[in-house]
Scaffold this active site. Structure first.
Site, short mmCIF file in Angstrom:
data_model
loop_
_atom_site.label_atom_id
_atom_site.label_comp_id
_atom_site.label_asym_id
_atom_site.label_seq_id
_atom_site.Cartn_x
_atom_site.Cartn_y
_atom_site.Cartn_z
N ARG A 1 -0.98 2.35 -8.00
CA ARG A 1 -2.42 2.42 -7.73
C ARG A 1 -3.11 3.15 -8.89
O ARG A 1 -4.18 2.76 -9.36
CB ARG A 1 -2.70 3.16 -6.41
N HIS B 1 -8.94 -5.55 0.12
CA HIS B 1 -8.43 -4.33 -0.52
C HIS B 1 -7.90 -4.71 -1.91
O HIS B 1 -6.71 -4.65 -2.18
CB HIS B 1 -7.34 -3.70 0.35
N GLN C 1 -5.56 -2.44 -4.07
CA GLN C 1 -4.17 -2.47 -3.64
C GLN C 1 -3.46 -3.68 -4.27
O GLN C 1 -2.32 -3.56 -4.74
CB GLN C 1 -4.11 -2.56 -2.10
N ARG D 1 -15.40 2.96 -0.17
CA ARG D 1 -14.52 2.53 0.93
C ARG D 1 -15.38 2.47 2.18
O ARG D 1 -15.66 3.49 2.81
CB ARG D 1 -13.34 3.48 1.10
N ASP E 1 2.14 -4.68 6.45
CA ASP E 1 1.14 -3.60 6.58
C ASP E 1 0.98 -3.32 8.07
O ASP E 1 1.49 -4.07 8.91
CB ASP E 1 -0.18 -4.05 5.92
N CYS F 1 1.79 -1.26 1.68
CA CYS F 1 0.72 -0.54 0.96
C CYS F 1 0.63 0.92 1.36
O CYS F 1 0.04 1.72 0.62
CB CYS F 1 -0.62 -1.24 1.20
N1 CP Z 1 -2.90 2.03 0.48
C1 CP Z 1 -4.03 2.76 0.59
O1 CP Z 1 -5.14 2.30 0.30
O2 CP Z 1 -3.83 4.04 1.03
P1 CP Z 1 -4.98 5.03 1.50
O3 CP Z 1 -5.62 4.43 2.70
O4 CP Z 1 -4.27 6.32 1.79
O5 CP Z 1 -5.98 5.18 0.38
N1 NVA Z 2 -4.90 -2.50 6.67
C1 NVA Z 2 -4.97 -1.07 6.53
C2 NVA Z 2 -4.79 -0.70 5.10
C3 NVA Z 2 -4.83 0.78 4.80
C4 NVA Z 2 -4.65 1.06 3.34
C5 NVA Z 2 -6.28 -0.56 7.08
O1 NVA Z 2 -7.32 -1.17 6.79
O2 NVA Z 2 -6.28 0.44 7.79
#
Ligand code: CP
Ligand code: NVA
Length: 301
Positions: A286, A130, A133, A103, A219, A258
């Site tokens: 997930r 992502h 997701q 990540r 989101d 999400c």
């Molecule tokens: N939806 C998602 O990726 O959640 P987190 O950021 O908590 O991993």
């Molecule tokens: N768009 C959000 C998604 C988190 C899972 C971010 O990048 O913070």
């Protein structure tokens, strides 16, 4: 060359179906109390530059359930601030782990990491994408909606939106993308999605997008790492009335998010806590979707 999962279209449409089918099978096995341990003795290294709840816990739990092991590495653990070049991190971790989940902020850093990895790398979110997701979203849509349903994305044209758009194109879902013009999804991503043949419409009017949609997906308006744009973005989304609330939705419209969600901003408490929200199913999926993905990437079926 190892198979990487940088975005959802690193899989072919047929492979995507296989991942979702495998995920569904593993979910049913688990429901029956059966554990499929085909990743025994395998290790997933997980490298986090940003915070996470669902991604971390679902990958770690998934590896345990499949008989393997996951290692959590936060930014301080591996010195992502420049202790060593990303290429050296990638080559070193590849010598221990069977797969690596990252990540990272910068998608170019993910590409650099993948270039030097000798085991599969899974994108657990970048500023641009992502895809894990999206796997969970498509599994949830399969379970709760008809295959000819219309879906609307209402909100920021962000990482979650971009991967979701491509995923919808790949499975042939009818999608309307509704973002403010300032925060639209770039044409390159829409082209990648349309190339698979799905119908993808664009609008900046949330009411037009929501009308007739069987499900609306939203989101956060301000993603991780966008703190300095916060006030400007909030003003644009409020002005354009992009909030997903009961007034925007038909009585039977389902809602996707999400998570994490910001109640009172992109979604109301009432909608998020209502029966129409599929968000907890998405969060659970997930786990199953990523177990399906790891099974396919590690050639364990
Ligand atoms: N939806 C998602 O990726 O959640 P987190 O950021 O908590 O991993
Ligand atoms: N768009 C959000 C998604 C988190 C899972 C971010 O990048 O913070």
């Amino acid at each position: 060359m190892p198979r990487h999962f940088r975005d959802v279209d690193d899989l072919s449409p047929a492979e995507l179906e296989t991942v979702l089918d495998t995920a569904a099978d593993l979910k049913h096995s688990l429901d029956r109390g059966e554990f499929e341990t085909h990743l025994s003795n395998r290790t997933l290294a997980m490298l986090f530059e940003k915070p996470s709840t669902r991604t971390r816990v679902s990958f770690e739990t998934g590896m345990t359930q499949l008989g393997g092991h996951a290692i959590f590495l936060g930014p301080e653990d591996v010195g992502l601030d420049g202790r060593e070049p990303i290429a050296d991190l990638s080559r070193s971790i590849s010598r221990y782990a069977d797969a690596i989940m990252t990540r990272l902020f910068d998608h170019a850093q993910l590409e650099a990491f993948c270039e030097h990895a000798t085991v599969p790398v899974v994108n657990g979110l970048t500023d641009d994408a992502h895809p894990c997701q999206t796997l969970a979203d498509l599994l949830t849509i399969r379970e709760h909606l008809d295959s000819d349903s219309s879906i609307a994305w209402i909100g920021d044209g962000n990482n979650v939106a971009r991967s979701f758009v491509v995923g919808c194109g790949m499975v042939g879902l009818d999608l309307t993308v509704c973002t403010p013009e300032e925060y639209a999804i770039d044409e390159g991503v829409l082209d990648r999605a349309r190339k698979f043949g799905g119908t993808i419409e664009e609008t900046s009017d949330p009411r037009e997008a929501a009308a007739g949609a069987e499900a609306v997906y939203t989101d956060v308006w301000v993603s991780m790492g966008q703190g300095n744009e916060r006030e400007a973005k909030l003003a644009v989304f409020r002005e354009g009335e992009f909030q997903v609330n009961a007034d925007l939705l038909d009585s039977d419209t389902q809602v996707l998010h999400c998570l994490p969600a910001h109640r009172g901003k992109e979604i109301t408490e009432g909608v998020l806590e209502s029966d129409r929200a599929l968000v907890w199913e998405q969060a659970e999926n997930r786990l199953h979707a990523q177990k399906g993905l790891l099974t396919v990437l590690l050639d364990a079926i």
